[in-house]
Write an enzyme that holds these catalytic residues in place. Structure first.
Site, PDB file in Angstrom:
ATOM      1  N   ASN A  53      12.811   1.265   9.005  1.00 47.61           N
ATOM      2  CA  ASN A  53      12.603   0.180   8.052  1.00 47.61           C
ATOM      3  C   ASN A  53      13.504   0.456   6.844  1.00 47.61           C
ATOM      4  OD1 ASN A  53      11.678  -1.705   6.244  1.00 47.61           O
ATOM      5  ND2 ASN A  53       9.633  -0.818   6.011  1.00 47.61           N
ATOM      6  N   TRP A  54      14.577  -0.283   6.757  1.00 47.84           N
ATOM      7  CA  TRP A  54      15.563  -0.021   5.684  1.00 47.84           C
ATOM      8  C   TRP A  54      15.124  -0.584   4.339  1.00 47.84           C
ATOM      9  CZ3 TRP A  54      20.884  -1.159   8.549  1.00 47.84           C
ATOM     10  CH2 TRP A  54      21.148  -0.093   9.412  1.00 47.84           C
ATOM     11  N   LYS A  55      14.076  -1.372   4.322  1.00 53.07           N
ATOM     12  CA  LYS A  55      13.594  -1.982   3.074  1.00 53.07           C
ATOM     13  C   LYS A  55      14.773  -2.635   2.340  1.00 53.07           C
ATOM     14  CE  LYS A  55       9.856   1.291   3.121  1.00 53.07           C
ATOM     15  NZ  LYS A  55       8.850   2.062   2.402  1.00 53.07           N
ATOM     16  N   HIS A  76       3.824  -5.603   5.885  1.00 52.03           N
ATOM     17  CA  HIS A  76       4.064  -4.274   5.300  1.00 52.03           C
ATOM     18  C   HIS A  76       3.310  -4.189   3.967  1.00 52.03           C
ATOM     19  CE1 HIS A  76       6.033  -0.890   3.399  1.00 52.03           C
ATOM     20  NE2 HIS A  76       6.394  -0.512   4.612  1.00 52.03           N
ATOM     21  N   GLU A 126       4.086  -3.112   1.183  1.00 50.47           N
ATOM     22  CA  GLU A 126       4.856  -3.534  -0.005  1.00 50.47           C
ATOM     23  C   GLU A 126       4.839  -5.054  -0.141  1.00 50.47           C
ATOM     24  OE1 GLU A 126       8.346  -1.279   1.019  1.00 50.47           O
ATOM     25  OE2 GLU A 126       7.246   0.561   0.565  1.00 50.47           O
ATOM     26  N   GLU A 135       0.093   2.606   8.513  1.00 52.66           N
ATOM     27  CA  GLU A 135       0.798   3.272   7.422  1.00 52.66           C
ATOM     28  C   GLU A 135      -0.123   3.423   6.220  1.00 52.66           C
ATOM     29  OE1 GLU A 135       5.341   2.590   7.772  1.00 52.66           O
ATOM     30  OE2 GLU A 135       4.479   0.870   6.771  1.00 52.66           O
ATOM     31  N   GLY A 166       6.624   6.794   1.216  1.00 52.50           N
ATOM     32  CA  GLY A 166       7.627   7.143   0.213  1.00 52.50           C
ATOM     33  C   GLY A 166       7.187   8.227  -0.763  1.00 52.50           C
ATOM     34  N   SER A 208       6.191   8.693   5.214  1.00 58.79           N
ATOM     35  CA  SER A 208       6.857   9.997   5.039  1.00 58.79           C
ATOM     36  C   SER A 208       7.106  10.728   6.365  1.00 58.79           C
ATOM     37  CB  SER A 208       6.066  10.875   4.066  1.00 58.79           C
ATOM     38  OG  SER A 208       6.043  10.289   2.778  1.00 58.79           O
ATOM     39  N   GLY A 258      10.830   4.862   6.897  1.00 62.43           N
ATOM     40  CA  GLY A 258      11.597   4.288   5.802  1.00 62.43           C
ATOM     41  C   GLY A 258      12.752   5.190   5.409  1.00 62.43           C
ATOM     42  N   GLY A 259      12.552   5.978   4.368  1.00 62.29           N
ATOM     43  CA  GLY A 259      13.606   6.799   3.772  1.00 62.29           C
ATOM     44  C   GLY A 259      14.440   7.590   4.770  1.00 62.29           C
TER      45      GLY A 259
HETATM   46  P1  PGA Z   1       8.694   6.092   4.271  1.00 62.27           P
HETATM   47  O1  PGA Z   1       8.352   4.530   4.476  1.00 62.27           O
HETATM   48  O2  PGA Z   1       9.065   6.650   5.618  1.00 62.27           O
HETATM   49  O3  PGA Z   1       9.849   6.113   3.301  1.00 62.27           O
HETATM   50  O4  PGA Z   1       7.465   6.737   3.726  1.00 62.27           O
HETATM   51  C1  PGA Z   1       7.669   4.083   5.626  1.00 62.27           C
HETATM   52  C2  PGA Z   1       7.460   2.597   5.555  1.00 62.27           C
HETATM   53  O5  PGA Z   1       7.132   2.076   4.487  1.00 62.27           O
HETATM   54  O6  PGA Z   1       7.618   1.875   6.573  1.00 62.27           O
END
Ligand code: PGA
Length: 252
Positions: free
Chosen positions: A9-11, A96, A98, A168, A174, A213, A234-235
């Site tokens: 997930n590149w956000k 998601h 967010e 999640e 994050g 994470s 994500g990251g």
């Molecule tokens: P993260 O994000 O791996 O940076 O914690 C995961 C996500 O929000 O899908």
């Protein structure tokens, strides 16, 4: 046997040229995943979908991060499912945390989007997960059950089997504070039971990912758990080296 899935997930990261650079350099990594029976994909921003589809090697899943539940019309700033379909998107992240937090995305709205995606034969990746306060109160199960019941409402078992769920915990996203593999497995097992209550035996076919994470150093731990079918990352999915290491350690 549920096939493992790794979805990056590149956000809100990468410009189109950066996304093109990643897509045109990941052939070896995608081949390795496919050879080991793992589905692998990335979820770029809307403006990066076309370059990624164009330059990606065969087999890389290209996912959107959101969609509108409406086909067309006066919805400024939205992107519809027929638009995504035409550019070659085959998966779409829905709900998601967010988006739930910053864009008032409700599980009911997610339900409408999931139904519309299934009608267009795009795989929804439906996210659920609790806040730190809910976790500390010991109310995780109640919280995620609510999200699953509302988001998956009125689907047939055949439709439900096509949805991917991503668990999640918000406190792990994050933050570098990932859930332990036991905590993730326990909640994911509970989600599967909830799905079984709704859809019966088909719950055994539904893929449930862990996210929050996930890193090359811990992905193998999660993959060793029975109910965890992959990861939403994500990251650690942004850099090619790190993504490669995720695949190597998921497989190895
Ligand atoms: P993260 O994000 O791996 O940076 O914690 C995961 C996500 O929000 O899908």
């Amino acid at each position: 046997m549920r096939k493992k899935l790794l979805l990056g997930n590149w956000k809100m990261n990468k410009t189109p040229s950066e996304a093109k650079e990643f897509a045109s350099s990941c052939e070896e990594m995608v081949k390795k995943a496919i050879d080991n029976n793992v589905d692998v994909g990335v979820a770029p921003t809307f403006v990066c979908l076309c370059p990624v589809v164009k330059y990606a090697p065969k087999g890389l899943i290209v996912s959107a991060q959101n969609c509108s539940q409406y086909d067309h019309g006066a919805y400024t700033g939205e992107v519809s499912i027929p638009m995504l379909k035409e550019v070659g998107v085959t998966y779409c992240i829905i709900g998601h945390s967010e988006r739930r937090e910053y864009d008032a995305e409700t599980s009911e709205k997610c339900n409408a989007k999931i139904k519309a995606l299934l009608a267009a034969e795009i795989t929804p990746v439906y996210c659920c997960g609790e806040s730190l306060a809910t976790y500390e109160e010991g109310k995780t199960n109640e919280w995620v059950a609510e999200q699953i019941k509302a988001g998956m409402k009125d689907l047939t078992p055949e439709q439900a089997a096509k949805v991917v769920i991503a668990y999640e915990p918000i406190w792990a996203i994050g933050t570098g504070k990932s859930a332990t593999k036991e905590t993730a497995e326990e909640t994911i097992g509970f989600i599967r039971k909830t799905l079984e209550g709704m859809f019966g035996a088909v719950a055994q076919d539904i893929r449930i990912l862990y996210g929050g994470s996930v890193k090359p150093e811990n992905i193998h731990d999660y993959m060793s758990m029975e109910d965890i079918d992959g990861a939403l990352v994500g990251g650690a999915s942004l850099k090619l080296d790190s993504y490669k290491a995720l695949i190597d350690n998921l497989i190895g």
